[in-house]
Design a protein around this motif. Structure first.
Motif, PDB file in Angstrom:
ATOM      1  N   THR A 101       0.808  -1.196  -0.135  1.00  9.45           N
ATOM      2  CA  THR A 101      -0.025   0.053   0.219  1.00  9.45           C
ATOM      3  C   THR A 101       0.857   1.150   0.207  1.00  9.45           C
ATOM      4  O   THR A 101       0.218   2.382   0.135  1.00  9.45           O
ATOM      5  N   SER A 102       2.132   0.971  -0.100  1.00  9.79           N
ATOM      6  CA  SER A 102       3.142   2.313  -0.189  1.00  9.79           C
ATOM      7  C   SER A 102       4.070   1.865  -1.233  1.00  9.79           C
ATOM      8  O   SER A 102       4.742   0.993  -1.485  1.00  9.79           O
ATOM      9  N   GLY A 103       4.432   3.223  -2.141  1.00 10.10           N
ATOM     10  CA  GLY A 103       5.348   2.961  -3.195  1.00 10.10           C
ATOM     11  C   GLY A 103       6.778   2.895  -2.445  1.00 10.10           C
ATOM     12  O   GLY A 103       7.660   2.077  -3.065  1.00 10.10           O
ATOM     13  N   ASP A 104       6.955   3.577  -1.416  1.00  7.48           N
ATOM     14  CA  ASP A 104       8.399   3.408  -0.801  1.00  7.48           C
ATOM     15  C   ASP A 104       8.425   2.053  -0.319  1.00  7.48           C
ATOM     16  O   ASP A 104       9.693   1.268  -0.362  1.00  7.48           O
ATOM     17  N   GLU A 105       7.621   1.257   0.199  1.00  3.96           N
ATOM     18  CA  GLU A 105       7.814  -0.268   0.831  1.00  3.96           C
ATOM     19  C   GLU A 105       8.053  -1.076  -0.455  1.00  3.96           C
ATOM     20  O   GLU A 105       8.660  -2.025  -0.321  1.00  3.96           O
ATOM     21  N   ALA A 106       7.180  -0.853  -1.527  1.00  4.09           N
ATOM     22  CA  ALA A 106       7.332  -1.519  -2.695  1.00  4.09           C
ATOM     23  C   ALA A 106       8.657  -1.505  -3.457  1.00  4.09           C
ATOM     24  O   ALA A 106       9.350  -2.531  -3.804  1.00  4.09           O
ATOM     25  N   GLU A 107       9.342  -0.076  -3.296  1.00  5.44           N
ATOM     26  CA  GLU A 107      10.732  -0.055  -4.075  1.00  5.44           C
ATOM     27  C   GLU A 107      11.604  -0.487  -3.077  1.00  5.44           C
ATOM     28  O   GLU A 107      12.753  -1.262  -3.314  1.00  5.44           O
ATOM     29  N   ALA A 108      11.473  -0.550  -1.825  1.00  2.00           N
ATOM     30  CA  ALA A 108      12.325  -1.128  -0.487  1.00  2.00           C
ATOM     31  C   ALA A 108      12.399  -2.726  -0.795  1.00  2.00           C
ATOM     32  O   ALA A 108      13.349  -3.530  -0.720  1.00  2.00           O
ATOM     33  N   HIS A 109      11.159  -3.408  -1.060  1.00  2.00           N
ATOM     34  CA  HIS A 109      11.272  -4.822  -1.304  1.00  2.00           C
ATOM     35  C   HIS A 109      11.887  -5.216  -2.805  1.00  2.00           C
ATOM     36  O   HIS A 109      12.642  -6.159  -2.727  1.00  2.00           O
ATOM     37  N   ALA A 110      11.611  -4.348  -3.615  1.00  2.00           N
ATOM     38  CA  ALA A 110      12.140  -4.631  -5.178  1.00  2.00           C
ATOM     39  C   ALA A 110      13.695  -4.554  -5.075  1.00  2.00           C
ATOM     40  O   ALA A 110      14.146  -5.288  -5.712  1.00  2.00           O
ATOM     41  N   ALA A 111      14.100  -3.490  -4.172  1.00  2.00           N
ATOM     42  CA  ALA A 111      15.723  -3.493  -4.216  1.00  2.00           C
ATOM     43  C   ALA A 111      16.396  -4.683  -3.572  1.00  2.00           C
ATOM     44  O   ALA A 111      17.442  -4.914  -3.949  1.00  2.00           O
ATOM     45  N   GLY A 112      15.667  -5.408  -2.888  1.00  3.47           N
ATOM     46  CA  GLY A 112      16.301  -6.792  -2.363  1.00  3.47           C
ATOM     47  C   GLY A 112      16.100  -7.842  -3.137  1.00  3.47           C
ATOM     48  O   GLY A 112      16.624  -9.050  -2.688  1.00  3.47           O
ATOM     49  N   LEU A 113      15.473  -7.754  -4.315  1.00  3.98           N
ATOM     50  CA  LEU A 113      15.219  -8.963  -5.216  1.00  3.98           C
ATOM     51  C   LEU A 113      16.391  -8.931  -6.286  1.00  3.98           C
ATOM     52  O   LEU A 113      16.937  -7.839  -6.766  1.00  3.98           O
ATOM     53  N   THR A 114      16.357 -10.260  -6.785  1.00  3.49           N
ATOM     54  CA  THR A 114      17.395 -10.260  -8.078  1.00  3.49           C
ATOM     55  C   THR A 114      16.703 -10.402  -9.133  1.00  3.49           C
ATOM     56  O   THR A 114      15.560 -11.083  -9.239  1.00  3.49           O
ATOM     57  N   GLY A 115      17.169 -10.281 -10.347  1.00  2.00           N
ATOM     58  CA  GLY A 115      16.764 -10.796 -11.485  1.00  2.00           C
ATOM     59  C   GLY A 115      15.751  -9.397 -12.102  1.00  2.00           C
ATOM     60  O   GLY A 115      15.722  -8.142 -11.611  1.00  2.00           O
ATOM     61  N   SER A 116      14.821  -9.824 -12.953  1.00  3.67           N
ATOM     62  CA  SER A 116      13.904  -8.817 -13.628  1.00  3.67           C
ATOM     63  C   SER A 116      12.592  -8.718 -12.730  1.00  3.67           C
ATOM     64  O   SER A 116      12.172  -9.601 -12.426  1.00  3.67           O
ATOM     65  N   VAL A 117      12.612  -7.415 -12.231  1.00  2.16           N
ATOM     66  CA  VAL A 117      11.719  -6.973 -11.237  1.00  2.16           C
ATOM     67  C   VAL A 117      11.085  -5.506 -11.785  1.00  2.16           C
ATOM     68  O   VAL A 117      11.788  -4.847 -12.123  1.00  2.16           O
ATOM     69  N   SER A 118       9.657  -5.608 -11.661  1.00  2.00           N
ATOM     70  CA  SER A 118       9.028  -4.412 -11.941  1.00  2.00           C
ATOM     71  C   SER A 118       8.150  -4.176 -10.991  1.00  2.00           C
ATOM     72  O   SER A 118       7.451  -4.980  -9.816  1.00  2.00           O
ATOM     73  N   ILE A 119       7.820  -2.856 -10.791  1.00  2.00           N
ATOM     74  CA  ILE A 119       6.987  -2.106  -9.620  1.00  2.00           C
ATOM     75  C   ILE A 119       5.987  -1.532 -10.637  1.00  2.00           C
ATOM     76  O   ILE A 119       5.990  -0.716 -11.473  1.00  2.00           O
ATOM     77  N   LYS A 120       4.571  -2.101 -10.413  1.00  2.00           N
ATOM     78  CA  LYS A 120       3.356  -1.330 -11.191  1.00  2.00           C
ATOM     79  C   LYS A 120       2.466  -0.612 -10.115  1.00  2.00           C
ATOM     80  O   LYS A 120       2.135  -1.137  -9.202  1.00  2.00           O
ATOM     81  N   ASP A 121       2.144   0.741 -10.600  1.00  2.00           N
ATOM     82  CA  ASP A 121       1.279   1.303  -9.596  1.00  2.00           C
ATOM     83  C   ASP A 121      -0.219   1.147 -10.046  1.00  2.00           C
ATOM     84  O   ASP A 121      -0.508   1.711 -11.058  1.00  2.00           O
ATOM     85  N   GLU A 122      -1.003   0.355  -9.377  1.00  2.00           N
ATOM     86  CA  GLU A 122      -2.406   0.062  -9.799  1.00  2.00           C
ATOM     87  C   GLU A 122      -3.153   0.681  -8.840  1.00  2.00           C
ATOM     88  O   GLU A 122      -4.379   0.335  -8.596  1.00  2.00           O
ATOM     89  N   SER A 123      -2.764   1.864  -8.150  1.00  2.00           N
ATOM     90  CA  SER A 123      -3.722   2.516  -7.359  1.00  2.00           C
ATOM     91  C   SER A 123      -4.949   3.060  -8.026  1.00  2.00           C
ATOM     92  O   SER A 123      -4.912   3.521  -9.291  1.00  2.00           O
ATOM     93  N   MET A 124      -5.778   3.324  -7.289  1.00  2.00           N
ATOM     94  CA  MET A 124      -7.167   3.970  -7.669  1.00  2.00           C
ATOM     95  C   MET A 124      -6.928   5.293  -7.996  1.00  2.00           C
ATOM     96  O   MET A 124      -6.492   6.286  -7.348  1.00  2.00           O
TER      97      MET A 124
END
Length: 180
Positions: A101-124
């Protein structure tokens, strides 16, 4: 002995936006609401949005105001509504998507992943005018029916013009002394 009964709202406040119902928490502590509202208004003032003329504001700054407004409203929403209002999906190839529910949390989670990672904002997404109307509405329901930046007392109504008299008019009718 004087006695006064106070009620506490237990049912969420509901804003209908098109086909969607947005649920807001029944009660908010005064300081929590006022601090968030004051910070939002101050940011708008600093960016020059207080005049209502948004045409003179840089698009990036305007986006910041809208982001802050959405954040403020989100803090007042129930958890279920917040999860629909803010939806950031982190997708790693071959893995199940993770939603935040937070873009910052999503980015922090993605930063810890390896390989092809994408973040998509599907907010209302809502028009800015609807967000502003929601702001006015929550200010009314949580601010006690008056703008939250006003003092505890309202300005008293202006006294009626003239001084009401009790004497009779020159026509000897029974009208009051000031106007009809």
């Amino acid at each position: 002995m004087a006695r006064k009964q106070f009620t506490i709202n237990k049912e969420p406040h509901v804003a209908e936006v098109g086909d969607v119902e947005l649920h807001f928490v029944p009660e908010v502590m005064g300081d929590e609401f006022l601090d968030g509202y004051a910070a939002l208004i101050e940011q708008q003032r600093e960016l020059g949005a207080g005049s209502g003329d948004l045409s003179q504001i840089d698009a990036g700054r305007l986006r910041g105001i809208v982001t802050e407004l959405r954040s403020f409203l989100g803090k007042l929403m129930t958890q279920e509504t917040r999860e629909r209002f803010f939806r950031y999906v982190v997708q790693q190839r071959g893995k199940k998507p993770v939603v935040f529910t937070s873009g910052d949390e999503a980015e922090a989670h993605a930063a810890g992943l390896t390989g092809s990672v994408s973040i998509k904002d599907e907010s209302m997404q809502l028009p800015t005018r609807v967000l502003m109307e929601l702001l006015e509405w929550v200010a009314e329901i949580y601010g006690g029916g008056r703008p939250p930046t006003s003092s505890n007392g309202s300005v008293p109504p202006s006294p009626p013009r003239g001084i009401p008299g009790t004497g009779t008019s020159r026509s000897r009718g029974s009208t009051r002394g000031s106007g009809r």
